[in-house]
Scaffold this active site. Structure first.
Site, PDB file in Angstrom:
ATOM      1  N   CYS A 280      68.972 -75.296  42.454  1.00  0.00           N
ATOM      2  CA  CYS A 280      68.416 -74.845  43.958  1.00  0.00           C
ATOM      3  C   CYS A 280      68.586 -73.485  43.759  1.00  0.00           C
ATOM      4  O   CYS A 280      69.558 -72.934  43.554  1.00  0.00           O
ATOM      5  CB  CYS A 280      69.237 -75.536  44.925  1.00  0.00           C
ATOM      6  SG  CYS A 280      69.375 -74.726  46.367  1.00  0.00           S
TER       7      CYS A 280
ATOM      8  N   CYS B 201      71.027 -72.197  46.483  1.00  0.00           N
ATOM      9  CA  CYS B 201      72.247 -72.400  45.767  1.00  0.00           C
ATOM     10  C   CYS B 201      72.598 -71.091  45.022  1.00  0.00           C
ATOM     11  O   CYS B 201      73.668 -70.447  45.155  1.00  0.00           O
ATOM     12  CB  CYS B 201      72.397 -73.419  45.132  1.00  0.00           C
ATOM     13  SG  CYS B 201      71.848 -74.851  46.009  1.00  0.00           S
TER      14      CYS B 201
ATOM     15  N   ASP C 134      51.846 -39.065  25.197  1.00  0.00           N
ATOM     16  CA  ASP C 134      52.084 -38.166  24.105  1.00  0.00           C
ATOM     17  C   ASP C 134      51.258 -38.476  22.839  1.00  0.00           C
ATOM     18  O   ASP C 134      50.348 -39.278  22.974  1.00  0.00           O
ATOM     19  CB  ASP C 134      53.561 -38.513  23.604  1.00  0.00           C
ATOM     20  CG  ASP C 134      53.911 -37.722  22.368  1.00  0.00           C
ATOM     21  OD1 ASP C 134      53.905 -36.475  22.504  1.00  0.00           O
ATOM     22  OD2 ASP C 134      54.328 -38.373  21.590  1.00  0.00           O
TER      23      ASP C 134
ATOM     24  N   ASP D  37      57.006 -41.563  21.924  1.00  0.00           N
ATOM     25  CA  ASP D  37      57.754 -42.178  21.008  1.00  0.00           C
ATOM     26  C   ASP D  37      59.084 -41.034  20.598  1.00  0.00           C
ATOM     27  O   ASP D  37      60.153 -41.875  19.987  1.00  0.00           O
ATOM     28  CB  ASP D  37      57.022 -42.592  19.867  1.00  0.00           C
ATOM     29  CG  ASP D  37      56.829 -41.231  19.029  1.00  0.00           C
ATOM     30  OD1 ASP D  37      56.861 -41.475  17.726  1.00  0.00           O
ATOM     31  OD2 ASP D  37      56.303 -40.131  19.709  1.00  0.00           O
TER      32      ASP D  37
ATOM     33  N   ASP E 194      60.728 -37.007  23.997  1.00  0.00           N
ATOM     34  CA  ASP E 194      59.861 -37.801  24.994  1.00  0.00           C
ATOM     35  C   ASP E 194      60.762 -38.362  26.093  1.00  0.00           C
ATOM     36  O   ASP E 194      60.331 -38.810  27.060  1.00  0.00           O
ATOM     37  CB  ASP E 194      58.939 -38.931  24.616  1.00  0.00           C
ATOM     38  CG  ASP E 194      57.873 -38.085  23.878  1.00  0.00           C
ATOM     39  OD1 ASP E 194      57.347 -36.928  24.141  1.00  0.00           O
ATOM     40  OD2 ASP E 194      57.205 -38.633  22.924  1.00  0.00           O
TER      41      ASP E 194
END
Length: 698
Positions: free
Chosen positions: A10, A13, A388, A583, A587
């Site tokens: 549930c 719940c 980038d 990457d 960055d």
């Protein structure tokens, strides 16, 4: 530590358990994940958590393993159904004792068999002062039906509700199993080689630097570097791509890949907890803790919706008989009972989180790690994408194509000095310079090494001060130099303040870079920009080749952050989002600043991956296009569920209020709609199997 909530079927719940657990010191941020029946707890707080869970939901247990049987429940429902049919027939055919009482007893037995869990839970909740949930609604509705001499309907409603709950639970569990299958990539063992012998151990026991053997057909258990052997590996578990990849000595290999025919000896480079497969498992399993705005809205909505309907039903039962001529209480009480049955918001509370989790699971299967439903949802509003360049749109595999000396220096001398100055750098450009030099460099020749972010390197080589970097570095140091405009990255070199020449280094575009830009534009992304620390000529060439709308070159890390903030300020409204794709470690700040940070997960730096909201496992930028498609497909299904649930419930609420709908129709409006919504939500799991057409443009 992660525990399983056995018997949790549930969603309401789960929300109540989470609310109570957060009142305990040390559990203020705990999240109960209804979708995979789990929660994370410090082991020392397990007894407290167990007491709370037992008190709130006695049928739910905190355990270390999953699974619960449904067989007995099925047979109970079957017996209840048979008793209902027999009792109904007797009740229709015979209106005198003792047959009439026999029919009543059969109907009551059916009622209690099918609904004892609902009744018991409603009583427990009532004692604790919690009344506005589905158990209370069903109990009041069916007891009210019995009170107005509608015993067959009361028994039938409770039975149909039990049947609906049974199938709903099966549907949710099936979705959980499907998600578990998507994530069943954890290697069971590693073949550890020690002192010439090989033994099977748990991957967690292997340390960095140790050597493992991967036999044909086995899963690679840890990230590492191949030291012996040649084979083809299946990377589909990590990347979603079925094309085998060749690996040989010196190449990196990642946990979760499946070895082909060759025998591989691998030197471990990461502990299991930091391996690719562990990261995927952690990111996907924890993604449900970050809720999408739609989920948050549904949670808040259900908190006010159910009490409002209960009050409305009470008013419907009492007011019309008091003010309308000829109106009687039994008729309007019956109509109020219909409204109570209809009002449960289970369809939304269950299906919305399940749908988002399915979308995240489908994305992970295709090599896209989304760290939360909120980020999956944010991708639907993508307006601007900033990329980038190096390692993102280009391969990041550089090659020295020209060595141009100046001021009396020779080519060999220029290349040797540049390679020595870059001896400590791991940047791809530095690696390409050392590779072009092709000779071993004694690090003791190099001193006072210093990296200048966004500009280059300063070092003492054989007692001479060497500068190697871009045009900005030369201007900063006041060194007169040639200004080059070539197709490639230019590294200027100065020795003891004298310009010694430059090196031209070429980088290739990734094969899917053009496809990425075209795909994003096809999806309706309004603006695509390039942010790079490289010089203007290189940025202009890359942007032109790929069809990028705008570019900004020679940016330091803080310059990229400033530019992203400028682009964010230019977005039309708050619903529009900006993504940055990068990457490198430089960055990480801009990835963090963007609305949606996207990192390359194969060759990208750990800092970028940790900062990102979305990780593309195999460094393919085209996966961003697929991520947007998955997000929009998931969002479309969520909107369908909201419209389906609210629309059908509103329709039946109207019918019930005017006395057209009976409790039978009300059960369909509740349980039936919940089942439809759950089954619809599970479609997100199957994205990529030919079910996601029509999500290209918005």
């Amino acid at each position: 530590m992660r525990y399983t909530l056995e018997g949790l079927s549930c969603a309401g719940c789960a929300a109540r358990i989470e609310q109570e657990l957060r009142k305990v010191k040390g559990l203020e941020q705990v999240t109960v994940n209804f979708t995979n029946q789990s929660l994370d707890l410090p082991p020392e707080l397990l007894p407290v958590a167990r007491e709370i869970v037992t008190r709130i939901e006695p049928g739910v247990n905190i355990v270390d393993t999953t699974g619960q049987g449904q067989g007995p429940r099925f047979y109970i429902i079957l017996v209840a159904g048979l008793l209902l049919v027999i009792g109904f027939i007797i009740n229709m055919q015979f209106s005198r004792p003792p047959y009439l009482w026999a029919g009543y007893m059969l109907l009551l037995t059916s009622y209690f068999l099918a609904g004892w869990r609902v009744l018991a839970t409603a009583v427990r909740n009532l004692i604790r002062g919690r009344v506005f949930d589905e158990n209370f609604l069903m109990t009041i509705a069916t007891i009210g039906a019995i009170a107005i001499h509608q015993l067959p309907e009361a028994a039938a409603v409770m039975l149909l509700y039990a049947v609906g709950e049974y199938f709903q639970e099966r549907a949710v569990n099936q979705s959980r199993r499907s998600i578990a299958a998507l994530l069943d990539i954890r290697p069971a063992y590693a073949n550890l080689r020690l002192e010439g012998e090989t033994k099977k151990v748990r991957p967690e026991e292997v340390e960095v630097g140790q050597v493992i053997v991967v036999k044909p057909g086995e899963k690679v258990p840890l990230d590492g570097e191949v030291v012996e052997g040649v084979s083809f590996v299946d990377t589909s578990v990590l990347t979603g791509e079925a094309v085998p990849r060749k690996v040989e000595k010196g190449e990196k290999i990642q946990a979760g890949m499946i070895n082909g025919q060759g025998l591989l000896t691998v030197k471990v480079t990461r502990p299991f907890g930091e391996s690719s497969v562990a990261r995927i498992l952690d990111m996907v399993e924890n993604a449900a803790t970050r809720k999408a705005p739609t989920e948050q809205f549904i949670t808040t909505f259900s908190r006010y919706y159910t009490p409002a309907v209960v009050l409305g039903a009470a008013a419907l039962a009492v007011i019309p008989p008091m003010v309308l001529p000829g109106a009687d209480f039994p008729t309007w009480v019956y109509r109020a009972l219909v409204l109570l049955v209809i009002s449960c918001p289970c369809a939304l509370v269950i299906s919305i989180p399940l749908g988002y989790f399915g979308g995240i699971g489908a994305a992970s299967r295709q090599g896209i790690l989304v760290k939360g439903a909120n980020f999956l949802d944010a991708l639907t509003g993508l307006h601007t994408v900033a990329f980038d360049k190096t390692g993102t749109l280009t391969r990041g595999v550089f090659r020295v194509t020209q060595v141009v000396p100046s001021n009396g220096f020779q080519e060999d001398e220029l290349l040797a000095v540049a390679a020595a100055a870059e001896v400590y750098s791991d940047h791809p450009i530095a690696q390409s310079i050392r590779a072009a030099y092709g000779q071993n460099i004694d690090p003791q020749r190099v001193g006072a090494y210093r990296e200048i972010p966004g500009q280059g390197i300063s070092a003492m080589v054989d007692g001479k001060r060497v500068l190697a970097g871009n045009d900005r570095l030369m201007y900063r140091e006041g060194i007169a130099h040639d200004v080059c405009s070539v197709a490639g990255t230019v590294i200027y070199v100065a020795i003891d303040g004298v310009f010694a020449g430059y090196l031209v280094i070429a980088d290739e575009l990734k094969p899917d870079a053009g496809e990425t830009i075209a795909g994003l534009k096809n999806l309706g992304i309004k603006k695509i920009v390039l942010l790079t620390g490289d010089d203007e000529a290189v940025a202009r060439r890359v942007a032109g080749e790929l069809g990028i709308d705008a570019y900004f070159a020679e940016l330091l890390p803080e310059g990229k952050v400033a530019k992203v903030e400028e682009l964010q300020a230019a977005l039309p409204d708050r619903r529009c989002k900006l993504a940055f794709v990068g990457d490198g470690i430089n960055d990480a700040p801009v990835i963090t600043r963007a609305d949606i940070g996207v990192a390359m997960g194969g060759l990208g730096s750990d800092a970028a991956i940790e900062a990102a909201n979305v990780v593309l496992v195999d460094d393919a930028p085209a996966k961003l296009v697929r991520a947007v498609e998955i997000s929009r497909y998931t969002s479309r299904i969520m909107k369908q569920n909201v419209a389906l649930a609210l629309g059908i419930k509103a329709f039946f609420l109207g019918l019930g209020a005017f006395g057209v709908a009976t409790i039978w129709e009300a059960v369909f409006a509740d349980v039936g709609v919940t089942l439809l919504a759950v089954f619809n939500a599970t479609r997100t799991l199957r994205y990529g199997n030919g079910v996601a057409a029509g999500v290209k443009r918005v």
